[in-house]
Design a protein around this motif. Structure first.
Motif, PDB file in Angstrom:
ATOM      1  N   GLU A  33     -25.197 -48.701  21.782  1.00 28.36           N
ATOM      2  CA  GLU A  33     -23.991 -48.179  22.056  1.00 28.36           C
ATOM      3  C   GLU A  33     -23.528 -46.880  21.860  1.00 28.36           C
ATOM      4  O   GLU A  33     -24.201 -46.029  21.204  1.00 28.36           O
ATOM      5  CB  GLU A  33     -23.033 -49.045  20.846  1.00 28.36           C
ATOM      6  N   TRP A  49     -20.498 -44.277  20.986  1.00 28.43           N
ATOM      7  CA  TRP A  49     -19.088 -43.925  20.418  1.00 28.43           C
ATOM      8  C   TRP A  49     -18.990 -42.672  20.064  1.00 28.43           C
ATOM      9  O   TRP A  49     -19.613 -41.880  19.657  1.00 28.43           O
ATOM     10  CB  TRP A  49     -18.888 -44.851  19.081  1.00 28.43           C
ATOM     11  N   ASP A  54     -18.472 -45.701  25.078  1.00 26.76           N
ATOM     12  CA  ASP A  54     -18.326 -47.212  25.305  1.00 26.76           C
ATOM     13  C   ASP A  54     -17.071 -47.633  24.395  1.00 26.76           C
ATOM     14  O   ASP A  54     -16.453 -48.304  24.721  1.00 26.76           O
ATOM     15  CB  ASP A  54     -19.384 -48.020  24.558  1.00 26.76           C
ATOM     16  N   ARG A  55     -17.014 -46.621  23.270  1.00 24.52           N
ATOM     17  CA  ARG A  55     -15.448 -47.044  22.417  1.00 24.52           C
ATOM     18  C   ARG A  55     -15.171 -45.437  21.930  1.00 24.52           C
ATOM     19  O   ARG A  55     -16.154 -44.554  21.529  1.00 24.52           O
ATOM     20  CB  ARG A  55     -15.994 -47.918  21.184  1.00 24.52           C
ATOM     21  N   THR A  91      -6.645 -47.160  21.397  1.00 22.31           N
ATOM     22  CA  THR A  91      -7.881 -46.309  20.887  1.00 22.31           C
ATOM     23  C   THR A  91      -8.159 -46.822  19.427  1.00 22.31           C
ATOM     24  O   THR A  91      -7.308 -47.441  18.891  1.00 22.31           O
ATOM     25  CB  THR A  91      -7.732 -44.903  20.813  1.00 22.31           C
ATOM     26  N   GLY A  92      -9.464 -46.531  19.041  1.00 19.32           N
ATOM     27  CA  GLY A  92      -9.879 -47.204  17.620  1.00 19.32           C
ATOM     28  C   GLY A  92      -9.488 -45.948  16.554  1.00 19.32           C
ATOM     29  O   GLY A  92      -8.952 -44.930  17.042  1.00 19.32           O
ATOM     30  N   MET A 146     -10.540 -51.619  15.506  1.00 22.24           N
ATOM     31  CA  MET A 146     -11.753 -51.375  16.506  1.00 22.24           C
ATOM     32  C   MET A 146     -11.249 -50.840  17.986  1.00 22.24           C
ATOM     33  O   MET A 146     -10.297 -51.526  18.195  1.00 22.24           O
ATOM     34  CB  MET A 146     -12.411 -52.556  16.523  1.00 22.24           C
ATOM     35  N   ALA A 147     -11.967 -50.245  18.568  1.00 22.21           N
ATOM     36  CA  ALA A 147     -11.522 -49.277  19.735  1.00 22.21           C
ATOM     37  C   ALA A 147     -12.013 -50.480  20.821  1.00 22.21           C
ATOM     38  O   ALA A 147     -13.016 -51.152  20.512  1.00 22.21           O
ATOM     39  CB  ALA A 147     -12.339 -48.197  19.831  1.00 22.21           C
ATOM     40  N   PRO A 148     -11.209 -50.842  21.808  1.00 20.04           N
ATOM     41  CA  PRO A 148     -11.699 -51.715  22.993  1.00 20.04           C
ATOM     42  C   PRO A 148     -12.981 -51.253  23.418  1.00 20.04           C
ATOM     43  O   PRO A 148     -13.128 -49.669  23.721  1.00 20.04           O
ATOM     44  CB  PRO A 148     -10.517 -51.392  23.860  1.00 20.04           C
ATOM     45  N   GLU A 149     -13.821 -51.971  24.163  1.00 29.85           N
ATOM     46  CA  GLU A 149     -14.866 -51.509  24.748  1.00 29.85           C
ATOM     47  C   GLU A 149     -14.803 -51.293  26.226  1.00 29.85           C
ATOM     48  O   GLU A 149     -14.529 -52.184  26.847  1.00 29.85           O
ATOM     49  CB  GLU A 149     -16.169 -52.543  24.567  1.00 29.85           C
ATOM     50  N   ASP A 150     -15.454 -50.078  26.745  1.00 28.51           N
ATOM     51  CA  ASP A 150     -15.383 -50.005  28.166  1.00 28.51           C
ATOM     52  C   ASP A 150     -17.046 -49.339  28.494  1.00 28.51           C
ATOM     53  O   ASP A 150     -16.958 -48.073  28.303  1.00 28.51           O
ATOM     54  CB  ASP A 150     -14.218 -49.108  28.356  1.00 28.51           C
TER      55      ASP A 150
END
Length: 143
Positions: A48, A50, A75-76, A94-95, A109-113
């Motif tokens: 991941e 971040w 990703d986040r 955003t996270g 928690m940030a959304p995942e992209d």
């Protein structure tokens, strides 16, 4: 020495400690692409990526006009701020991490992209190279 650290550096330290506790490694002041410099890039145990931007004040946040350019490199995406920061300024999509010099907590928690596979490979190679160069510089400053 902690007294010599700027407020944003203290936040980054707490963020790095928190990430470490979750199996992440991190590099501060990471450059994903020319003209961009993220405060903390975290690499997770499953690959991941971040990005965490540390903001020590309202003015620091308002002066940041590049943060949306970081989204394609992770990703986040998170903001890390202290308990006195006016978090209502931060975009809800955003996270959010609340941090100090000693630790941090993910409060949103940030959304995942997910990053595209080719870009992920490039970022992981750059992360490893940057981390290795920094370690080598600590071991042998003359290099």
């Amino acid at each position: 020495m902690m007294l010599d650290m700027q407020p944003g550096q203290k936040l980054a330290r707490g963020v790095a400690r928190h990430l470490w506790a979750h199996g992440f490694v991190s590099v501060e002041e990471f450059v994903p692409a020319r003209g961009l410099r993220v405060d903390v890039m975290g690499l997770g145990p499953k690959g991941e990526l971040w990005v965490i931007e540390c903001k020590s004040s309202r003015a620091d946040y308002q002066a940041d006009s590049k943060w949306q350019g970081y989204l394609e490199w992770c990703d986040r995406f998170f903001w890390a701020v202290d308990t006195d920061f006016p978090t209502d300024l931060l975009p809800a999509e955003t996270g959010l991490i609340i941090a100090d010099a000693y630790d941090a907590e993910i409060v949103r928690m940030a959304p995942e992209d997910k990053v595209a596979p080719a870009r992920r490979k490039k970022m992981m190679q750059k992360f490893a190279t940057d981390a290795a160069r920094r370690l080598q510089a600590l071991r042998d400053p003359r290099v």
